[in-house]
Each structure stands twice: as C-alpha cells, then as structure tokens.
Design a protein around this motif. Sequence first.
Motif, PDB file in Angstrom:
ATOM      1  N   ARG A  26       1.174  -0.975  -0.036  1.00 47.40           N
ATOM      2  CA  ARG A  26      -0.272   0.329  -0.108  1.00 47.40           C
ATOM      3  C   ARG A  26       0.789   1.578  -0.088  1.00 47.40           C
ATOM      4  N   GLU A  27       2.276   1.454   0.605  1.00 45.58           N
ATOM      5  CA  GLU A  27       3.310   2.238   0.889  1.00 45.58           C
ATOM      6  C   GLU A  27       3.060   2.576  -0.306  1.00 45.58           C
ATOM      7  N   ASP A  28       3.713   1.446  -1.403  1.00 50.83           N
ATOM      8  CA  ASP A  28       4.734   1.731  -2.303  1.00 50.83           C
ATOM      9  C   ASP A  28       4.727   0.808  -3.228  1.00 50.83           C
ATOM     10  N   SER A  29       3.579   0.358  -4.423  1.00 48.68           N
ATOM     11  CA  SER A  29       3.361  -0.678  -5.049  1.00 48.68           C
ATOM     12  C   SER A  29       4.240  -1.272  -5.592  1.00 48.68           C
ATOM     13  N   SER A  30       5.507  -0.811  -5.982  1.00 49.47           N
ATOM     14  CA  SER A  30       6.688  -1.466  -6.678  1.00 49.47           C
ATOM     15  C   SER A  30       7.109  -2.624  -5.522  1.00 49.47           C
ATOM     16  N   TYR A  31       7.012  -2.269  -4.219  1.00 48.10           N
ATOM     17  CA  TYR A  31       7.605  -3.295  -3.334  1.00 48.10           C
ATOM     18  C   TYR A  31       6.911  -4.792  -3.576  1.00 48.10           C
ATOM     19  N   VAL A  32       5.864  -4.937  -4.321  1.00 46.47           N
ATOM     20  CA  VAL A  32       5.936  -6.402  -4.973  1.00 46.47           C
ATOM     21  C   VAL A  32       7.020  -7.095  -5.318  1.00 46.47           C
ATOM     22  N   ASN A  33       8.030  -6.253  -6.361  1.00 48.02           N
ATOM     23  CA  ASN A  33       8.604  -7.009  -7.290  1.00 48.02           C
ATOM     24  C   ASN A  33      10.338  -6.671  -6.293  1.00 48.02           C
ATOM     25  N   VAL A  34      10.166  -6.592  -4.939  1.00 44.54           N
ATOM     26  CA  VAL A  34      12.093  -6.284  -4.992  1.00 44.54           C
ATOM     27  C   VAL A  34      12.055  -6.898  -4.404  1.00 44.54           C
ATOM     28  N   GLN A  35      13.539  -7.406  -4.544  1.00 44.83           N
ATOM     29  CA  GLN A  35      14.421  -8.566  -4.802  1.00 44.83           C
ATOM     30  C   GLN A  35      15.205  -8.153  -3.498  1.00 44.83           C
ATOM     31  N   GLY A  51       5.019 -21.639   0.838  1.00 45.07           N
ATOM     32  CA  GLY A  51       3.409 -22.464   0.772  1.00 45.07           C
ATOM     33  C   GLY A  51       2.381 -21.007   1.534  1.00 45.07           C
ATOM     34  N   ASN A  52       2.934 -20.038   1.601  1.00 42.36           N
ATOM     35  CA  ASN A  52       1.854 -19.428   2.083  1.00 42.36           C
ATOM     36  C   ASN A  52       0.835 -18.843   0.418  1.00 42.36           C
ATOM     37  N   LEU A  53      -0.001 -18.639   0.362  1.00 43.21           N
ATOM     38  CA  LEU A  53      -1.623 -19.420  -0.278  1.00 43.21           C
ATOM     39  C   LEU A  53      -1.578 -17.955  -0.586  1.00 43.21           C
ATOM     40  N   LYS A  54      -2.110 -17.517   0.455  1.00 44.13           N
ATOM     41  CA  LYS A  54      -2.794 -16.009   1.025  1.00 44.13           C
ATOM     42  C   LYS A  54      -2.150 -14.555   0.274  1.00 44.13           C
ATOM     43  N   ILE A  55      -0.704 -14.778   0.648  1.00 44.35           N
ATOM     44  CA  ILE A  55       0.096 -13.714   0.211  1.00 44.35           C
ATOM     45  C   ILE A  55       0.175 -13.674  -0.937  1.00 44.35           C
ATOM     46  N   ALA A  56       0.746 -14.909  -1.851  1.00 43.83           N
ATOM     47  CA  ALA A  56       1.197 -15.786  -3.384  1.00 43.83           C
ATOM     48  C   ALA A  56       0.105 -15.036  -3.725  1.00 43.83           C
ATOM     49  N   SER A  57      -1.046 -14.949  -3.040  1.00 46.47           N
ATOM     50  CA  SER A  57      -2.701 -15.330  -4.617  1.00 46.47           C
ATOM     51  C   SER A  57      -2.757 -13.028  -4.158  1.00 46.47           C
ATOM     52  N   PHE A  58      -2.509 -12.513  -3.404  1.00 47.60           N
ATOM     53  CA  PHE A  58      -2.192 -11.176  -2.686  1.00 47.60           C
ATOM     54  C   PHE A  58      -1.345 -10.470  -3.980  1.00 47.60           C
ATOM     55  N   LEU A  59       0.114 -10.719  -3.727  1.00 51.83           N
ATOM     56  CA  LEU A  59       1.217 -10.653  -4.741  1.00 51.83           C
ATOM     57  C   LEU A  59       0.678 -10.578  -5.843  1.00 51.83           C
ATOM     58  N   LEU A  60      -0.437 -11.829  -6.893  1.00 47.77           N
ATOM     59  CA  LEU A  60      -0.089 -11.808  -8.156  1.00 47.77           C
ATOM     60  C   LEU A  60      -0.950 -11.323  -8.852  1.00 47.77           C
ATOM     61  N   ARG A  61      -2.094 -10.656  -7.719  1.00 56.24           N
ATOM     62  CA  ARG A  61      -3.462 -10.052  -7.844  1.00 56.24           C
ATOM     63  C   ARG A  61      -2.738  -8.484  -7.799  1.00 56.24           C
ATOM     64  N   ARG A  62      -1.982  -8.313  -7.230  1.00 53.61           N
ATOM     65  CA  ARG A  62      -0.933  -6.570  -7.361  1.00 53.61           C
ATOM     66  C   ARG A  62       0.203  -6.166  -8.714  1.00 53.61           C
ATOM     67  N   ASN A  63      -0.123  -7.826  -9.399  1.00 57.20           N
ATOM     68  CA  ASN A  63       1.323  -8.188 -10.271  1.00 57.20           C
ATOM     69  C   ASN A  63       2.278  -8.332 -10.034  1.00 57.20           C
ATOM     70  N   ALA A  64       2.321  -9.075  -9.386  1.00 52.48           N
ATOM     71  CA  ALA A  64       3.947  -9.908  -8.454  1.00 52.48           C
ATOM     72  C   ALA A  64       4.927 -10.456 -10.392  1.00 52.48           C
ATOM     73  N   ASP A  65       5.471  -9.621 -10.562  1.00 53.44           N
ATOM     74  CA  ASP A  65       5.986 -11.205 -11.630  1.00 53.44           C
ATOM     75  C   ASP A  65       6.205 -12.226 -11.132  1.00 53.44           C
ATOM     76  N   ALA A  66       5.909 -13.437 -11.559  1.00 55.45           N
ATOM     77  CA  ALA A  66       6.622 -15.044 -10.916  1.00 55.45           C
ATOM     78  C   ALA A  66       7.939 -15.342 -11.988  1.00 55.45           C
ATOM     79  N   ASN A  67       8.161 -14.570 -13.445  1.00 57.68           N
ATOM     80  CA  ASN A  67       9.092 -14.156 -13.749  1.00 57.68           C
ATOM     81  C   ASN A  67      10.301 -14.614 -13.188  1.00 57.68           C
ATOM     82  N   LEU A  68      10.712 -13.026 -12.617  1.00 55.04           N
ATOM     83  CA  LEU A  68      12.011 -13.287 -11.546  1.00 55.04           C
ATOM     84  C   LEU A  68      12.750 -14.215 -10.755  1.00 55.04           C
ATOM     85  N   LYS A  69      13.537 -13.738 -10.883  1.00 50.48           N
ATOM     86  CA  LYS A  69      14.702 -15.488 -10.678  1.00 50.48           C
ATOM     87  C   LYS A  69      15.493 -14.567  -9.334  1.00 50.48           C
ATOM     88  N   ASN A  70      16.221 -15.584  -8.636  1.00 50.96           N
ATOM     89  CA  ASN A  70      16.942 -14.987  -7.107  1.00 50.96           C
ATOM     90  C   ASN A  70      18.223 -15.345  -7.968  1.00 50.96           C
TER      91      ASN A  70
END
Length: 191
Positions: A26-35, A51-70
Amino acid sequence: MGILYSEPICQAAYQNDFGQVWRWVREDSSYVNVQDGFNGDTPLICACRRGNLKIASFLLRRNADANLKNQKERTCLHYAVMKKFTFFDYLLIILLMPVLLIGYFLMVSKTKQNETLVRMLLDAGVDVNAADCYGYTALHYACEMKNQNLIPLLLEAHADPMIRSKHGESSLDIARRLNFLQIESMLKKGS
C-alpha cells in the motif's frame, strides 16, 4: 527459524504476515517485485518457499512478476514445487492421525494447498521450463521429490520432460533412476 531477509516485505511474506505485506504494498506498489539484497528473493518467492497461499495470491493480484529469478536463478515455481512438509506439519499429522483421521485430512489439505499454489503460478504465466543454476526445471524437482500430484499439472502446462540439467539428466532420467514407474509413464506420455 528459517531465513532472515534484509527487505522487510520479504521477511513478512516468508513469515506469512499478511498485514505487513499489505502495508508495504500500500505504501509503494513497486515493493511487490523488490529483490532482497541477501539472495535476490522477491516477496512472491518468499511466500512460495513457505507455501503462503494467501500472500502469494495477494502479490499476484498486485502484478508481482512470477518470472523474476533469485541468485540461484530460481523462480517462485521452483520453490512452490520444492515445498515440503515442515517438521511441525509432520508432528501435527502424527499426533492427530489417531483422532478421527484428522492428521490424514491435514496432510491432504496441505497437499491441496500446494497444488493450488502451483496452479496459481502457472495461471499467472510463470515459465514452466525455466531452469535454475543447476539446469533444473520445476519438473526436475517434482520428479526428484516423487510428487505425483504436481507432475500432471506441470505437464499440462507444457513442462518439457526432456530438458537436461547441467549434469545431463532429464526429468525422465530422474524417474528412471528413482525407479518410479508411475511417474516414468506420465513423463513418457508428456514428451
């Protein structure tokens, strides 16, 4: 105990602290993809590690990039597939098994949650054939863990059982090495 992260949102996603994750996004939407500076994990990878399903779902709805790699070149899908029961899960399952099969239902529920997580990531467009620093795809890990529930989902999403790791081993080779005939036949149909 687990992992400690330098990015507070990553730590919150790992610890399943939905309130904190929501506050950071909420503070900054760019945090969804912070590495994270420590290992390159994103909040989505952190959530999938546990396996935190609720958080993963929330992040994906906020456009988290599922293809970012560590730093190990792994995506969130690698971690969702590698997710194992924790010691605490096993303890609960064992303790509750004699009580009206509650332990069994808990185990089934945890397995279904993991399938839901993997399905959600596949629906979000994660690259099912992304290879990590060892050349392993999610399908390699699913075969290594003899996970009969996830392999059909990955194959349905066009996971390639013939991709070879840096050691020259395909998912099919892993199934043969572990002498897992059911998985081997699934993979042969998928190739």
